[in-house]
Scaffold this active site. Structure first.
Site, PDB file in Angstrom:
ATOM      1  N   ASN A  76       0.872  -1.184   0.000  1.00  0.00           N
ATOM      2  CA  ASN A  76       0.000   0.000   0.000  1.00  0.00           C
ATOM      3  C   ASN A  76       0.907   1.232   0.000  1.00  0.00           C
ATOM      4  OD1 ASN A  76      -1.819   2.036   0.510  1.00  0.00           O
ATOM      5  ND2 ASN A  76      -2.259   1.403   2.615  1.00  0.00           N
ATOM      6  N   LYS A  82       0.104   4.261  -0.231  1.00  0.00           N
ATOM      7  CA  LYS A  82      -0.560   5.436   0.373  1.00  0.00           C
ATOM      8  C   LYS A  82      -0.375   6.665  -0.526  1.00  0.00           C
ATOM      9  CE  LYS A  82       0.210   3.340   4.823  1.00  0.00           C
ATOM     10  NZ  LYS A  82       0.209   3.472   6.266  1.00  0.00           N
ATOM     11  N   HIS A 110      -9.335   0.845   4.997  1.00  0.00           N
ATOM     12  CA  HIS A 110      -8.020   0.985   5.623  1.00  0.00           C
ATOM     13  C   HIS A 110      -8.171   1.881   6.856  1.00  0.00           C
ATOM     14  CE1 HIS A 110      -3.910   2.296   6.323  1.00  0.00           C
ATOM     15  NE2 HIS A 110      -3.554   1.171   5.737  1.00  0.00           N
ATOM     16  N   GLU A 143      -6.567   4.296   7.959  1.00  0.00           N
ATOM     17  CA  GLU A 143      -6.445   5.741   7.739  1.00  0.00           C
ATOM     18  C   GLU A 143      -7.742   6.311   7.164  1.00  0.00           C
ATOM     19  OE1 GLU A 143      -2.793   5.348   5.610  1.00  0.00           O
ATOM     20  OE2 GLU A 143      -1.865   4.770   7.507  1.00  0.00           O
ATOM     21  N   GLU A 181      -5.051  -5.249  10.715  1.00  0.00           N
ATOM     22  CA  GLU A 181      -4.032  -4.220  10.898  1.00  0.00           C
ATOM     23  C   GLU A 181      -4.283  -3.475  12.205  1.00  0.00           C
ATOM     24  OE1 GLU A 181      -2.156  -3.014   6.952  1.00  0.00           O
ATOM     25  OE2 GLU A 181      -3.989  -1.865   7.109  1.00  0.00           O
ATOM     26  N   GLY A 238       2.648   2.152  10.627  1.00  0.00           N
ATOM     27  CA  GLY A 238       3.545   3.291  10.424  1.00  0.00           C
ATOM     28  C   GLY A 238       4.259   3.746  11.685  1.00  0.00           C
ATOM     29  N   SER A 258       3.774  -2.240  10.228  1.00  0.00           N
ATOM     30  CA  SER A 258       5.239  -2.205  10.332  1.00  0.00           C
ATOM     31  C   SER A 258       5.908  -3.526   9.946  1.00  0.00           C
ATOM     32  CB  SER A 258       5.662  -1.763  11.731  1.00  0.00           C
ATOM     33  OG  SER A 258       5.173  -0.459  12.001  1.00  0.00           O
TER      34      SER A 258
END
Ligand code: PEP
Length: 266
Positions: free
Chosen positions: A19, A21, A107, A109, A179, A185, A225
């Site tokens: 991904n 992003k 996702h 985010e 996730e 991240g 990560s």
């Protein structure tokens, strides 16, 4: 810890997706995918299913650059309507038209920065399948939810609501990505045991919602990560069938190393 361990399942090929992003530009996106294509020549499609998910604006260029390979193209999001007055949105038909195979839905985010709800994400999962895409439905708890022992509740709610109305046939098109938001991240990775616990929970839930056989066929990716040096032990977990990789997918060498480590671990 999180539910009955689900044994004796027949796993599909591992699935590793990158991904990207909101990163890269028109030049670096193409050189990144070229590096992925050449590094994954021996693995992609045969030992591991591999996909890259660039920003919408680079999908076509990246798609062209990977067209002679077995690396697949994915989108980071999809809108639930097919066409019309939805300024700024992109439909599954459009994504299919530019060569996408996969679409990430929900996702973290998009859930926590953009504010997407389970109901909206569910519509996106439906739209992706209707448009011939394979959705990757992301679920995962915030740090405070984990600390408050709410991981099971949150993941159960996100999974059940995200898959509302998806029958068994359609479910075969879906990949689940677990996730934990606190690991995305941040450099913090769930321990292999923590990942396995939630993956087993998810598989158990899928067995209840569908049946044991189908639950065994669904790939459950871990994301948070992931790096070349933690891939082996994560992929060594019984219910971890692949990886959704953010930061490390922006370096071709790291992403290729993850794909190769995933191939070795299975
Ligand atoms: C992600 O974006 O889905 C992700 C897991 O990011 P990272 O690998 O950077 O934690």
């Amino acid at each position: 810890m999180f539910g009955e361990h689900f044994r004796g399942v027949t796993m599909k090929k591992p699935f590793v997706a990158g991904n990207w992003k909101m990163n890269t530009d028109s030049h670096s996106a193409v050189s990144l995918v070229e590096g992925v294509v050449s590094g994954c020549e021996e693995t992609a499609g045969s030992k591991v299913d591999v996909a890259v998910c660039p920003p919408f604006v680079y999908l076509q260029q990246v798609g062209k650059a990977l067209s002679s390979s077995l690396v697949a193209l994915g989108a980071q999001d999809v809108y639930f309507e097919q066409k019309g007055a939805f300024t700024g949105e992109v439909s599954s038909a459009m994504l299919k038209d530019v060569g996408c195979t996969y679409a990430i839905c929900g996702h973290s985010e998009r859930r926590h920065v953009i504010g997407e709800t389970d109901e909206l994400i569910n519509k996106k999962v439906h739209a992706a399948i209707l448009g011939g895409l394979l959705p990757i439905l992301c679920v995962g708890e915030l740090l405070e939810e984990r600390k408050a022992n709410k991981t099971t509740d949150v993941v159960t709610r996100q999974l059940k609501k995200g898959l509302m109305g998806i029958g068994p046939e359609k479910m075969l098109a879906v990949t689940i990505a677990y996730e934990p938001v606190w690991a995305i991240g941040t450099g913090l990775t769930a321990t292999p045991g923590q990942a396995q616990d939630v993956h087993a929970l998810i598989r158990g839930l899928l067995a209840e919602m569908y049946d044991r056989k189908l639950a065994g066929e669904i790939r459950i990716q871990y994301g948070g990560s992931v790096k070349p040096d933690n891939t082996g032990e994560l992929m060594g977990q019984e219910d971890v069938n692949g990886l959704l990789v953010g930061g490390a997918s922006l370096k071709a060498d790291d992403f290729v190393a993850i794909v190769k480590a995933a191939a070795r671990a299975t």
